[in-house]
Design a protein around this motif. Structure first.
Motif, PDB file in Angstrom:
ATOM      1  N   ARG A 371      -9.373  -8.029 -57.092  1.00 36.72           N
ATOM      2  CA  ARG A 371      -9.077  -7.272 -58.211  1.00 36.72           C
ATOM      3  C   ARG A 371      -9.974  -6.034 -58.181  1.00 36.72           C
ATOM      4  N   HIS A 372     -11.128  -6.160 -57.790  1.00 36.31           N
ATOM      5  CA  HIS A 372     -12.164  -5.083 -57.718  1.00 36.31           C
ATOM      6  C   HIS A 372     -12.034  -4.122 -56.413  1.00 36.31           C
ATOM      7  N   LEU A 373     -11.207  -4.802 -55.186  1.00 36.04           N
ATOM      8  CA  LEU A 373     -11.366  -3.763 -54.115  1.00 36.04           C
ATOM      9  C   LEU A 373     -10.646  -2.282 -54.662  1.00 36.04           C
ATOM     10  N   PRO A 374      -9.388  -2.056 -55.603  1.00 40.73           N
ATOM     11  CA  PRO A 374      -8.943  -0.757 -55.452  1.00 40.73           C
ATOM     12  C   PRO A 374     -10.210   0.211 -55.948  1.00 40.73           C
ATOM     13  N   GLU A 375     -10.968  -0.336 -56.876  1.00 39.45           N
ATOM     14  CA  GLU A 375     -11.989   0.731 -57.557  1.00 39.45           C
ATOM     15  C   GLU A 375     -13.045   0.935 -56.376  1.00 39.45           C
ATOM     16  N   LEU A 376     -13.156   0.076 -55.526  1.00 33.10           N
ATOM     17  CA  LEU A 376     -14.150   0.307 -54.517  1.00 33.10           C
ATOM     18  C   LEU A 376     -13.642   1.286 -53.442  1.00 33.10           C
ATOM     19  N   GLN A 377     -12.504   1.089 -53.274  1.00 31.00           N
ATOM     20  CA  GLN A 377     -11.735   1.832 -52.023  1.00 31.00           C
ATOM     21  C   GLN A 377     -11.597   3.351 -52.613  1.00 31.00           C
ATOM     22  N   ALA A 378     -11.041   3.430 -53.902  1.00 27.97           N
ATOM     23  CA  ALA A 378     -10.886   4.665 -54.522  1.00 27.97           C
ATOM     24  C   ALA A 378     -12.192   5.506 -54.480  1.00 27.97           C
ATOM     25  N   SER A 379     -13.361   4.836 -54.879  1.00 31.04           N
ATOM     26  CA  SER A 379     -14.742   5.476 -54.778  1.00 31.04           C
ATOM     27  C   SER A 379     -15.203   6.048 -53.327  1.00 31.04           C
ATOM     28  N   LEU A 380     -14.750   5.220 -52.319  1.00 29.87           N
ATOM     29  CA  LEU A 380     -15.036   5.976 -51.260  1.00 29.87           C
ATOM     30  C   LEU A 380     -14.210   6.824 -50.528  1.00 29.87           C
ATOM     31  N   LEU A 381     -13.065   6.795 -51.019  1.00 30.29           N
ATOM     32  CA  LEU A 381     -11.959   7.891 -50.747  1.00 30.29           C
ATOM     33  C   LEU A 381     -12.499   9.236 -51.528  1.00 30.29           C
ATOM     34  N   ARG A 382     -12.935   9.144 -52.657  1.00 35.38           N
ATOM     35  CA  ARG A 382     -13.159  10.232 -53.432  1.00 35.38           C
ATOM     36  C   ARG A 382     -14.490  10.957 -52.828  1.00 35.38           C
ATOM     37  N   SER A 383     -15.385  10.071 -52.314  1.00 37.76           N
ATOM     38  CA  SER A 383     -16.504  10.499 -51.609  1.00 37.76           C
ATOM     39  C   SER A 383     -16.194  11.249 -50.486  1.00 37.76           C
ATOM     40  N   ALA A 384     -15.339  10.696 -49.834  1.00 36.60           N
ATOM     41  CA  ALA A 384     -14.782  11.538 -48.428  1.00 36.60           C
ATOM     42  C   ALA A 384     -14.261  12.859 -48.716  1.00 36.60           C
ATOM     43  N   LEU A 385     -13.510  12.826 -49.741  1.00 36.63           N
ATOM     44  CA  LEU A 385     -12.873  14.161 -50.214  1.00 36.63           C
ATOM     45  C   LEU A 385     -13.930  15.229 -50.453  1.00 36.63           C
ATOM     46  N   HIS A 386     -15.069  14.853 -51.009  1.00 34.95           N
ATOM     47  CA  HIS A 386     -16.082  15.490 -51.353  1.00 34.95           C
ATOM     48  C   HIS A 386     -16.761  16.089 -50.133  1.00 34.95           C
ATOM     49  N   ALA A 387     -17.282  15.122 -49.097  1.00 33.09           N
ATOM     50  CA  ALA A 387     -17.801  15.108 -47.873  1.00 33.09           C
ATOM     51  C   ALA A 387     -17.145  16.137 -46.836  1.00 33.09           C
ATOM     52  N   VAL A 388     -15.817  16.194 -47.045  1.00 30.57           N
ATOM     53  CA  VAL A 388     -15.074  16.970 -45.752  1.00 30.57           C
ATOM     54  C   VAL A 388     -15.234  18.437 -46.394  1.00 30.57           C
ATOM     55  N   LYS A 389     -15.068  19.531 -45.445  1.00 29.70           N
ATOM     56  CA  LYS A 389     -15.219  20.849 -45.967  1.00 29.70           C
ATOM     57  C   LYS A 389     -13.762  21.275 -45.974  1.00 29.70           C
ATOM     58  N   PRO A 390     -13.658  22.478 -46.791  1.00 26.28           N
ATOM     59  CA  PRO A 390     -12.264  22.969 -47.042  1.00 26.28           C
ATOM     60  C   PRO A 390     -11.721  23.231 -45.855  1.00 26.28           C
ATOM     61  N   GLY A 391     -10.331  22.966 -45.713  1.00 28.73           N
ATOM     62  CA  GLY A 391      -9.698  22.890 -44.299  1.00 28.73           C
ATOM     63  C   GLY A 391      -9.836  21.866 -43.326  1.00 28.73           C
ATOM     64  N   GLY A 392     -10.518  20.777 -43.922  1.00 25.15           N
ATOM     65  CA  GLY A 392     -10.602  19.743 -43.414  1.00 25.15           C
ATOM     66  C   GLY A 392      -9.718  18.504 -43.831  1.00 25.15           C
ATOM     67  N   SER A 393      -9.903  17.382 -43.091  1.00 23.56           N
ATOM     68  CA  SER A 393      -8.789  16.390 -43.275  1.00 23.56           C
ATOM     69  C   SER A 393      -9.572  14.936 -43.422  1.00 23.56           C
ATOM     70  N   VAL A 394      -8.835  13.951 -44.356  1.00 19.79           N
ATOM     71  CA  VAL A 394      -9.417  12.814 -44.627  1.00 19.79           C
ATOM     72  C   VAL A 394      -8.059  11.815 -44.244  1.00 19.79           C
ATOM     73  N   VAL A 395      -8.747  10.654 -43.604  1.00 25.12           N
ATOM     74  CA  VAL A 395      -7.734   9.521 -43.236  1.00 25.12           C
ATOM     75  C   VAL A 395      -8.087   8.189 -43.967  1.00 25.12           C
TER      76      VAL A 395
END
Length: 472
Positions: A371-395
């Motif tokens: 039940r807690h995993l989606p919250e964890l996964q969303a946190s990681l994805l948000r962090s990745a989107l902040h870490a990638v530069k404009p024009g970059g991609s996240v999978v």
């Protein structure tokens, strides 16, 4: 004492001889004998409050500790491999198996799975959750999950392929997956979802019959049986100073790597890298600038380092690979707008691994943790989107069928980012990529943001979900 040490101490306590005896008289679903084998419980007794309280404490700790680290199980069996990140997982990766054995009937394929019996408790949970979602297809997917998963062979471009390995590939009639799909020698094109904005193409270069080379320009060489048959390979032992010639993993694990579309001079982050299969594949694809291979869990980080050292020359590790142990959610603060590409092979509930859990209490805790995993996964994805530069991609990738951990995580992050960020995030349409692999994989047609490889007996790869986002 560090949080991971506290976590380990709590595991040791729960499964000490004293606590097992206590749980055996109070378990609602089953009792544990002295050999830890489950038996049905006839009463409606409850777990005593001290143990129940401690159990909740462990669940809370596992759900909030280092967010990029896998959530450990509470059973003694496979303590460190509960949520495998690549993944398959999806992380479903494996480092080897025993002697060679080819495909037989379904009964033989199930027997090959070391005589393990799937947990009825987990099957019932899957039937409730996935039966509603997949409808009439669920029975076929369910049968595939209980059959042995398939593995492919990733040749190491940094090592010499021996005549023994070449003969083995020929005798087993294995072929490069790109030749099977008739996509070698031509570019695979990606483009934005037409509903999301202007179309933009991305190239993934593949050369036909690419030869083994110690140059990082070499392309992926991934071998499977053309009829999706199960083939076993000898386990390779690590020899100091000698690189292993191949790595075994599920073919679906390639798809997030291909979707990332690494180009020359890219700076790449593999946020949840252990045990290292996707980092290895990334290093085979292109001569990019720097790979940051991250794993915060200390035990899994050692596995990651061992894997990299077994396959990648030391000069490459010294100059182009950075192994880190940062919690994934902190990349948004430590390295904002730094990377060209980020792979988030997120910790997930890993359906195949969970199906064979033997410990009843461990399975109950997994259901709570899930039940807690989606919250964890969303946190990681948000962090990745902040870490990638404009024009970059996240999978973003998982090795589960769970809609809550796949499309719904994507949806929640997209909504949050659109409200709170100045950056514009768009979903990349991966249909052109998946169309190239229709001969090997079966894809779910109902996903909204990404692609999901569905396991079937005639194509027992996955599950593997992957989706791509581009930042502007």
């Amino acid at each position: 004492m560090g949080s991971w040490k506290i976590q380990r101490k709590l595991h040791e306590y729960i499964y000490s001889a004293t606590s097992r005896r206590l749980l055996s008289t109070t378990c609602k679903y089953g009792v544990l004998t002295t050999d830890s084998s489950p038996k049905l419980c006839t009463g409606n007794t409850r777990i005593n409050s001290p143990v129940k309280s401690l159990k909740k404490t462990v669940v809370k700790l596992l759900s909030t500790d280092s967010l990029a680290a896998p959530i450990h199980p509470s059973g003694q069996q496979n303590v460190r491999d509960r949520f495998k990140t690549g993944q398959n997982g999806s992380n479903t990766e494996t480092v080897g198996s025993e002697d060679v054995n080819t495909l037989g009937p379904v009964e033989e394929r199930r027997e090959f799975k070391h005589g393990r019996v799937p947990s009825q408790l987990v099957l019932d949970h899957f039937d409730r959750q996935y039966g509603r979602h997949f409808g009439s297809e669920w029975s076929d997917i369910r049968a595939a999950l209980m059959a042995p998963k398939l593995n492919g062979l990733l040749l190491n471009n940094f090592a010499n392929v021996s005549s023994k390995v070449a003969t083995m590939l020929k005798e087993r009639r294995l072929q490069n997956i790109f030749d099977i799909c008739n996509i070698s020698g031509k570019n695979m094109q990606f483009h934005l979802n037409e509903a999301d904005g202007a179309e933009k193409d991305f190239d993934l270069p593949f050369e036909r019959n690419c030869k083994n080379s110690k140059d990082t320009d070499a392309n992926l060489q991934f071998y499977i049986h053309p009829e999706n048959r199960h083939v076993r390979f000898p386990k390779l032992k690590h020899v100091p100073g000698q690189l292993k010639s191949y790595f075994l993993q599920g073919a679906a694990s390639l798809l997030p790597v291909l979707a990332l579309d690494v180009q020359q001079d890219d700076s790449v982050l593999d946020m949840c890298a252990a045990p290292g299969g996707k980092s290895l594949a990334l290093l085979q694809t292109a001569k990019f600038g720097l790979l940051t291979s991250n794993e915060p869990d200390l035990w899994r980080k050692r596995r990651l380092v061992d894997t990299l050292q077994s396959f990648i020359p030391q000069e490459i590790l010294d100059t182009r690979v950075d192994v880190t142990k940062l919690s994934g959610v902190h990349f948004q603060d430590v390295t904002p707008n730094i990377f060209d590409k980020v792979l988030v092979d997120a910790p997930c509930s890993n359906d195949r691994s969970w199906l064979y859990s033997k410990n009843i209490i461990g399975m109950q805790m997994r259901m709570e943790d899930r039940r807690h995993l989606p919250e964890l996964q969303a946190s990681l994805l948000r962090s990745a989107l902040h870490a990638v530069k404009p024009g970059g991609s996240v999978v973003y990738a998982t090795c589960t069928l769970s809609q809550q951990e796949n499309d719904e995580v994507m949806e929640s992050v997209l909504k949050q980012v659109s409200k709170n960020s100045k950056s514009r995030i768009e979903v990349i349409n991966l249909n052109n990529l998946t169309e190239n692999f229709q001969k090997v994989f079966r894809f779910d047609s109902l996903t909204r943001y990404g692609q999901l490889v569905l396991p079937y007996l005639d194509a027992n790869w996955g599950p593997m979900y992957f989706a791509k986002l581009k930042k502007y």
